[in-house]
Design an enzyme around this catalytic site. Structure first.
Site, short mmCIF file in Angstrom:
data_model
loop_
_atom_site.label_atom_id
_atom_site.label_comp_id
_atom_site.label_asym_id
_atom_site.label_seq_id
_atom_site.Cartn_x
_atom_site.Cartn_y
_atom_site.Cartn_z
N GLU A 98 12.08 -5.01 -2.19
CA GLU A 98 11.15 -5.22 -3.39
C GLU A 98 12.12 -5.03 -4.69
OE1 GLU A 98 7.76 -2.59 -3.48
OE2 GLU A 98 7.37 -3.05 -5.23
N SER A 122 -1.62 -4.36 -6.62
CA SER A 122 -1.24 -5.66 -7.05
C SER A 122 -2.20 -6.42 -6.22
CB SER A 122 0.16 -6.18 -7.47
OG SER A 122 0.73 -5.11 -8.27
N SER A 128 1.58 3.40 -3.46
CA SER A 128 1.24 4.61 -4.29
C SER A 128 -0.25 4.93 -4.30
CB SER A 128 1.27 3.92 -5.69
OG SER A 128 2.39 3.25 -6.05
N GLY A 160 0.69 -1.12 -0.04
CA GLY A 160 -0.03 -0.11 0.17
C GLY A 160 0.74 1.26 -0.06
C1 FAD Z 1 2.37 -3.89 -12.74
C2 FAD Z 1 2.51 -2.85 -11.61
C3 FAD Z 1 2.24 -3.00 -10.42
C4 FAD Z 1 2.11 -2.31 -9.42
N1 FAD Z 1 1.71 -2.51 -8.04
C5 FAD Z 1 1.98 -1.86 -7.14
C6 FAD Z 1 1.55 -2.11 -5.71
O1 FAD Z 1 1.21 -3.36 -5.37
N2 FAD Z 1 1.43 -1.24 -4.76
C7 FAD Z 1 1.90 0.08 -4.93
O2 FAD Z 1 1.89 0.87 -4.05
N3 FAD Z 1 2.18 0.48 -6.26
C8 FAD Z 1 2.16 -0.31 -7.46
N4 FAD Z 1 2.38 0.07 -8.65
C9 FAD Z 1 2.70 1.30 -8.86
C10 FAD Z 1 4.16 1.91 -9.19
O3 FAD Z 1 4.86 1.88 -8.01
C11 FAD Z 1 3.97 3.14 -9.70
O4 FAD Z 1 3.36 2.97 -10.90
C12 FAD Z 1 5.36 3.95 -9.94
O5 FAD Z 1 5.80 4.16 -8.61
C13 FAD Z 1 5.40 5.31 -10.68
O6 FAD Z 1 4.35 5.85 -10.25
P1 FAD Z 1 3.43 6.86 -10.97
O7 FAD Z 1 2.66 5.54 -12.08
O8 FAD Z 1 2.29 7.67 -10.21
O9 FAD Z 1 3.96 7.79 -12.21
P2 FAD Z 1 4.76 9.08 -12.10
O10 FAD Z 1 5.42 9.17 -10.76
O11 FAD Z 1 3.55 10.08 -12.22
O12 FAD Z 1 5.76 9.07 -13.15
C14 FAD Z 1 5.28 9.20 -14.60
C15 FAD Z 1 6.61 9.48 -15.28
O13 FAD Z 1 7.56 10.53 -14.94
C16 FAD Z 1 8.73 10.43 -14.28
N5 FAD Z 1 9.22 10.91 -13.29
C17 FAD Z 1 8.73 11.09 -12.11
N6 FAD Z 1 9.21 11.76 -10.97
C18 FAD Z 1 10.61 11.87 -11.82
C19 FAD Z 1 11.91 12.57 -11.33
N7 FAD Z 1 11.95 13.12 -10.12
N8 FAD Z 1 12.81 12.49 -12.14
C20 FAD Z 1 12.50 12.13 -13.46
N9 FAD Z 1 11.58 11.33 -14.04
C21 FAD Z 1 10.53 11.43 -13.08
C22 FAD Z 1 8.56 8.77 -14.07
O14 FAD Z 1 9.78 8.10 -14.38
C23 FAD Z 1 7.45 8.21 -15.32
O15 FAD Z 1 8.42 8.25 -16.32
C24 FAD Z 1 2.65 -0.79 -9.71
C25 FAD Z 1 2.65 -0.51 -11.11
C26 FAD Z 1 3.00 -1.27 -11.97
C27 FAD Z 1 2.94 -0.87 -13.40
#
Ligand code: FAD
Length: 384
Positions: free
Chosen positions: A251, A166, A134, A132
């Site tokens: 992780e 997930s 994101s 828990g």
């Molecule tokens: C298959 C899968 C399973 C997942 N399972 C879980 C789960 O079980 N629990 C959970 O909590 N989360 C989970 N996640 C979420 C995952 O951790 C997030 O998708 C990830 O941390 C990115 O966050 P976001 O999607 O909000 O993208 P954002 O943070 O909005 O990023 C969007 C883009 O901007 C870029 N970016 C952002 N900040 C910066 C920076 N400071 N410098 C350069 N580039 C930057 C990123 O690299 C990315 O390309 C899962 C994701 C996937 C795809």
């Protein structure tokens, strides 16, 4: 600028002993029809039946103390086990998170009561956990977490939401990062805590988010005045950020960051062997050589974990390189032999290709994005 040190570690003969045992078990299970090899099954595959059997074999919580249902084996023995589960494409998503990170987190920060209550159930393959972290506006920038727990008599009242969770629809509990003090813009990492949330509690709503495969893997979770008893605080109040970073090191550091598409690589190798084409086999050998290098680095990380170190920078590097490799397995397969990818295709190669292509976009997001991993490596190495 400092340098990044990764020890050269080898798997000893004793460690290797478990490999044959796990391989034989998994081959028997495949023959019995319990599963067929698929890509990315450590996160997307779910088989309570197989998880229970793995628990009975002593292959969940392998490194944990016996008094909590563990088996006191080494981290490198666990490495061999996980490598075999991944290579076989076995559906092990039910236990993966609890075995990989919840257990170690509770061992490090949990209370005796929490360890005694949860670890034996996890080790038996009967209790699953979700991650828990994101939230809709807190992904890479995890410090923007807004889910909030407010003190009430005997515990906390939790409100807010989590996203991309997930397997939450299968999980019994979730370690939830939340704010237990108001946000201080000067100290964004302060005032957070981790709560162990029962996902069947009143006020918890779990909504599916369907992936482009059509599968239900992700979820959105809403908390509305969910009562969390005070004995479900993990570690110290206000220490949630540091604890979550420890959890993320577990992780990011495992062989699942390089082996998600291994079943496809194996099938590609088999197909090209059948054709007897030496030139095509050279390309496959180049892929295998890269995998071997990544594996050596990954074993180095397991070795560091065994010694009680926190290899966060090395893990970020291997995750980034490993995710790229996992994706290239499908890219290179496409260039080497004709395929018609479809999840329902009769040919195993076509099915594995479809799974790899459809799951690949998530590889570089889950557990932290490529850009974030590179930021960790750059900042870490410069600081040293
Ligand atoms: C298959 C899968 C399973 C997942 N399972 C879980 C789960 O079980 N629990 C959970 O909590 N989360 C989970 N996640 C979420 C995952 O951790 C997030 O998708 C990830 O941390 C990115 O966050 P976001 O999607 O909000 O993208 P954002 O943070 O909005 O990023 C969007 C883009 O901007 C870029 N970016 C952002 N900040 C910066 C920076 N400071 N410098 C350069 N580039 C930057 C990123 O690299 C990315 O390309 C899962 C994701 C996937 C795809």
């Amino acid at each position: 600028m400092g340098s990044l040190q990764l020890p050269v570690a080898h798997l000893s003969e004793k460690t290797e002993l478990i490999r044959a045992e796990v391989r034989e078990f998994l081959t028997n299970e495949q023959d019995k029809g319990t599963f067929e090899p698929r890509c990315d099954q450590w996160l997307n595959g779910y088989s309570p039946e197989l998880t229970k059997k793995l628990g009975e074999k002593g292959w969940i919580g392998m490194t944990w103390p016996k008094k909590y249902g563990g088996h006191e084996r080494s981290a490198l023995e666990r490495y061999v086990l996980t490598e075999e589960l991944l290579a076989a494409g076995a559906p092990v998503g039910a236990q993966w998170i609890a075995d990989r990170q919840t257990g170690p987190l509770l061992l490090r920060y949990g209370t005796e009561e929490q360890r005694t209550e949860f670890l034996p159930k996890i080790a038996k393959g009967e209790c699953y956990f979700a991650i828990g972290l994101s939230e809709p506006n807190a992904g890479s920038d995890l410090a923007a977490v807004r889910t909030k727990a407010v003190k009430t008599e005997g515990g906390w009242l939790l409100n807010g939401s989590k996203i991309w969770t997930s397997g939450a629809h299968h999980a019994h509990y979730m370690i939830t990062l939340c704010r237990t003090s108001p946000l201080d813009p000067e100290k964004r990492h302060a005032g957070m805590s981790q709560l162990l949330v029962d996902l069947s509690a009143p006020g918890v709503t779990i909504r599916p988010i369907y992936a482009m495969t059509g599968e239900h893997h992700f979820n959105e979770i809403i908390f509305e005045d969910v009562f969390i008893p005070e004995n479900r605080l993990v570690g110290e109040e206000g220490n949630g950020w540091k604890q979550s970073m420890t959890e993320l090191a577990y992780e990011r550091s495992g062989p699942e960051r390089i082996l998600s598409t291994f079943p496809l690589l194996q099938e590609l190798t088999y197909q090209i062997q059948q054709r007897g084409d030496a030139q095509l086999m050279t390309h496959v050998s180049m892929l295998v050589a890269r995998l071997w290098t990544l594996r050596q680095m990954s074993i180095g990380i397991a070795h560091m974990l065994e010694k009680g170190e926190t290899p966060d920078i090395a893990a970020a590097l291997v995750k980034d390189m490993g995710n790229k490799f996992e994706m290239q397995v499908a890219e290179i397969t496409r260039l080497l032999i004709p395929t018609s990818p479809s999840v329902s295709a009769a040919s195993r190669l076509d099915r594995l290709m479809a799974e790899s292509i459809l799951q690949a976009p998530g590889f570089t997001l889950r557990g932290g994005t490529t850009e974030v991993m590179r930021g960790i490596v750059a900042k870490g190495v410069i600081k040293k």
